[in-house]
Design an enzyme around this catalytic site. Structure first.
Site, short mmCIF file in Angstrom:
data_model
loop_
_atom_site.label_atom_id
_atom_site.label_comp_id
_atom_site.label_asym_id
_atom_site.label_seq_id
_atom_site.Cartn_x
_atom_site.Cartn_y
_atom_site.Cartn_z
N HIS A 173 49.18 43.04 35.68
CA HIS A 173 50.01 42.44 36.73
C HIS A 173 49.81 40.94 36.83
O HIS A 173 50.67 40.23 37.36
CB HIS A 173 49.74 43.12 38.08
CG HIS A 173 48.44 42.77 38.72
ND1 HIS A 173 47.28 43.46 38.44
CD2 HIS A 173 48.12 41.83 39.62
CE1 HIS A 173 46.30 42.94 39.15
NE2 HIS A 173 46.77 41.94 39.87
N GLU A 184 36.85 37.19 44.36
CA GLU A 184 37.48 38.04 45.38
C GLU A 184 36.53 38.18 46.56
O GLU A 184 35.33 38.36 46.37
CB GLU A 184 37.79 39.43 44.80
CG GLU A 184 38.81 39.42 43.67
CD GLU A 184 39.10 40.82 43.16
OE1 GLU A 184 40.12 41.39 43.57
OE2 GLU A 184 38.29 41.35 42.38
N ASP A 219 37.01 45.79 34.34
CA ASP A 219 38.10 45.85 35.31
C ASP A 219 38.94 44.58 35.33
O ASP A 219 40.16 44.64 35.50
CB ASP A 219 37.52 46.11 36.70
CG ASP A 219 38.59 46.29 37.76
OD1 ASP A 219 39.61 46.94 37.47
OD2 ASP A 219 38.42 45.76 38.87
N HIS A 238 42.58 41.19 32.45
CA HIS A 238 43.32 40.14 33.13
C HIS A 238 42.98 38.74 32.63
O HIS A 238 43.85 38.01 32.15
CB HIS A 238 43.06 40.20 34.64
CG HIS A 238 43.58 41.41 35.32
ND1 HIS A 238 44.78 42.01 35.00
CD2 HIS A 238 43.06 42.17 36.32
CE1 HIS A 238 44.98 43.07 35.76
NE2 HIS A 238 43.95 43.19 36.57
N LYS A 273 33.25 40.49 43.20
CA LYS A 273 33.57 41.03 44.52
C LYS A 273 32.66 40.41 45.58
O LYS A 273 31.56 39.94 45.29
CB LYS A 273 33.37 42.55 44.52
CG LYS A 273 34.24 43.31 43.54
CD LYS A 273 35.68 43.35 43.99
CE LYS A 273 36.51 44.28 43.12
NZ LYS A 273 37.93 44.27 43.50
#
Length: 528
Positions: A226, A264, A283, A288, A374
Site C-alpha cells: 500500500h 510509528e 512486516d 514497504h 512501534k
C-alpha cells in the site's frame, strides 16, 4: 512569495513554490502540468498508467480475513468510499472468515467499521445500497459453500462478471486459501490480491510463489504494497522523471546519503500473534521500505507500465548488497513481552534500523539508512535525500554556513503528501549571515486535493482494472529475501527502548557521523 514560517528541521523561512507543476500560480490560480492555469481540469496526467478513472467490469469481490483488522480499518471503508464516489462497478462482496456469523451479523461488523474508519459521514441511504451488496460465508462451509455464494452473487450481476479475491490473512494461511480457490474452481475470470509479507524468508517465498503460479497465471496475481499506492510515493517518480531539475544530480557525485524513516507511535495491539511470526523487519522493511528505496534509486523506466517499472526496480534489488548484520540495530519496546500472545522471552523486534548499499554506477558508496518501529515518539513517513556539502572557505567565520546540516530534499509519505527542499540563503541585513530556508509543496495547495484516493482504494481499483503498475512481482520479492538472509539467519540481539523514544541508543552510532533527520526541530508549514 516568501512566508516567514518555520519549515522542517532548522528551516527558518518558507518559500511557497510549486513541485512537478502542481501549486499556486499567478494570482492564486492552480498551475497544470505545463505551467498553464487552463490545464487544471484536463486529463489525469500525474498518475502512472493514466488509469485513474478507467471503467471496470462488474465484479464479485471475495474478502478473506473479513473480520480482521485490515479489513475493518481499510478494506471495507475503502470499498464503501469507492462505491459512494461512483468508482466501484456493479459489484457484490462475499466476505469470509473463521467466525460463524450470518449476513445480518456481518452487516453489523461492516457498518461499525465504516462508521469508525470511513472518510466522511456514512449516510443511511449510501449504507443501505452498500449493505445490499454484501454476503457472508464462514470458513466452516468449505470450498463448496464459498463457490455457491460466489455463484449466487454472480447470478445477480449482468454479463460475465470478474472475480477479485483479496487475501487479508496471515502468511501461514496463504497456502490453504490459494488451494481453496483452486478446489472451488474460482480462478477463472479472476484476479487475486496477496497481502504482505509474501513469505517469511526465501524458501517460504519461493514455495508460496510456486503454489500461486500453479493456480493462477502471472497476470492474475497482484502482490500489494500500500505504500506504492500513496500519492507521495508516486510523486517521487513524477518529481524525478517529469522534471529536468534534479535528475542530473541524482547520483553518488552529489548525494551524500538517503534516509527512509517510518516510525510509528502505535503499539502492536491485537496483532501480537501476527507480529510474533514476523517482526518489524519482515512486516515493514522487506515489504514497504525496500520498495520505496527502489523508487528513489531506480533508473528511468521506458514507460510508466508494469513490466518497465518492475524491471528497473528489480535492477536495483539485484544491485543491493546482502545486509551486513553489524550495520543493523534491532529493538524491542519495554513492555512488549507482557502483551497477551507474546512469549515471555520473545526475541521479536518491534524496531529495526539498518544501513543498505546499492553497488551500481549511480549509487556506489551512498548509504541508504532505513528505520521503522512501534511505540516511538511520533508517527511519520519520510524519505530524505541529503546532498553533499560544497566548499565553505569563501564564507567568513561565523556566517552560519554548514552549521545546520546539509541541504535536504524531503518527501513526506503521509496522506497529506508534502515535499520540502532546504538550502542556505542570506539573512537580510548587513554582513553575510546565512539561514536555512525551505521551499515547500503540499497536496492541499492544489485543486486536486479532494480527488485523492486512499492507497488501498487506489490499488483495489487498479486490480479491478487489471493495472499492475503499482504492484510488486515474484522476482523482486525473492531477491529481497535473498539479500535479507544474513540478517534472518543470524540477527543481532534486540535492545530495549523506552516507549515514546526514537529507538535504542545504538541508532546514533549506526548513522554517525551523520544524524537522523527525524525528529524535525521545526514542523511543516500548516495548511491555512
Amino acid at each position: 512569495m516568501a512566508v516567514t514560517e518555520r519549515g522542517p528541521d532548522h528551516d527558518v523561512t518558507t518559500v511557497r513554490g510549486t513541485v512537478n507543476g502542481l501549486g499556486p500560480g499567478p494570482n492564486g490560480t492552480a498551475i497544470g502540468p505545463a505551467g498553464d492555469p487552463d490545464l487544471v481540469d484536463g486529463p489525469e496526467w500525474g498518475r502512472p498508467g493514466h488509469r485513474e478513472h478507467a471503467p471496470v467490469d462488474p465484479h464479485v469481490i471475495v474478502l478473506f480475513g473479513a473480520t480482521g483488522d485490515l479489513t475493518r480499518r481499510k478494506l471495507l471503508p475503502g470499498l464503501f468510499h469507492l462505491s459512494r464516489a461512483g468508482l466501484l462497478p456493479e459489484c457484490r462482496i462475499v466476505a469470509t472468515s473463521l467466525e460463524d456469523l450470518d449476513d445480518d451479523q456481518y452487516h453489523g461488523v461492516a457498518r461499525s467499521a465504516c462508521d469508525e474508519f470511513a472518510r466522511g459521514e456514512v449516510s443511511d441511504d449510501h449504507w443501505q445500497e452498500f449493505r445490499q451488496s454484501i454476503t457472508y460465508v464462514p470458513h466452516s462451509h468449505g470450498p463448496d459453500g464459498l463457490a455457491r455464494a460466489v455463484e449466487r452473487s454472480e447470478a445477480s450481476l449482468a454479463g460475465d462478471p470478474r472475480r477479485l479475491h483479496y487475501l487479508s490473512i496471515p502468511p501461514d494461511a496463504a497456502d490453504l486459501v490459494v488451494q481453496t480457490l483452486g478446489t472451488a474452481r474460482l480462478t477463472e475470470r479472476a484476479r487475486v490480491i496477496l497481502e504482505k509479507p509474501f513469505g517469511v524468508d526465501l524458501p517460504s517465498a519461493r514455495r508460496l510463489n510456486a503454489l500461486v503460479q500453479e493456480v493462477f497465471d502471472d497476470d492474475q496475481v497482484f502482490r500489494i504494497d500500500h505504500f506504492l499506492g500513496k500519492e507521495a510515493a508516486q510523486n517521487i517518480l513524477a518529481f524525478r522523471f517529469a522534471n529536468g531539475l534534479f535528475e542530473p544530480i541524482w547520483n553518488r557525485q552529489h548525494i551524500d546519503h538517503v534516509q527512509i524513516d517510518v516510525p510509528e507511535d502505535l503499539a502492536v495491539g491485537t496483532r501480537a500473534a501476527f507480529y510474533e511470526q514476523t517482526g518489524a523487519f519482515r512486516d515493514m522493511v522487506v515489504t514497504h521500505l525496500f520498495q520505496i528505496l527502489a523508487f528513489v534509486a531506480m533508473e528511468p523506466p521506458t514507460a510508466l507500465e508494469p513490466q518497465a517499472i518492475n524491471e528497473e526496480k528489480n535492477k536495483v534489488f539485484r544491485s543491493m548488497r546482502p545486509i551486513n548484520t553489524s550495520q543493523v540495530v534491532r529493538g524491542q519496546y519495554e513492555g512488549y513481552r507482557w502483551i497477551d500472545g507474546v512469549a515471555p522471552d520473545s526475541d521479536t523486534e518491534t524496531f529495526v534500523a539498518l544501513r543498505c548499499e546499492i553497488d551500481n554506477w549511480r549509487w556506489a558508496g551512498v548509504p541508504f539508512f532505513l528505520r521503522t518501529g512501534k511505540q516511538m515518539a511520533e508517527g511519520a513517513r519520510i524519505v530524505s535525500i541529503a546532498f553533499r556539502e560544497p566548499p565553505k572557505s569563501m564564507f567568513p567565520s561565523g556566517s552560519g554556513v554548514g552549521t545546520q546540516g546539509p541541504d535536504h530534499l524531503t518527501f513526506d509519505l503521509a496522506d497529506s503528501s508534502k515535499l520540502s527542499l532546504s538550502f542556505y540563503g542570506k539573512r537580510p541585513g548587513p554582513g553575510m549571515k546565512l539561514d536555512k530556508l525551505s521551499l515547500q509543496f503540499a497536496l492541499h495547495e492544489t485543486d486536486h486535493a479532494d480527488h485523492v484516493l486512499e492507497a488501498y482504494e487506489r490499488l483495489i481499483h487498479d486490480a479491478m482494472s487489471g493495472d499492475q503498475t503499482l504492484f510488486t512481482n515474484a522476482e523482486g520479492i525473492e531477491r529481497l529475501w535473498e539479500v535479507s538472509h544474513p540478517l534472518l539467519d543470524a540477527p543481532p540481539e534486540v535492545q530495549l527502548y523506552r516507549v515514546g523514544s526514537w529507538g535504542p541508543p545504538g541508532i546514533k552510532e549506526l548513522i554517525a557521523p551523520r544524524a537522523w533527520r527525524l525528529p524535525f526541530e521545526r514542523g511543516w508549514r500548516q495548511h491555512r
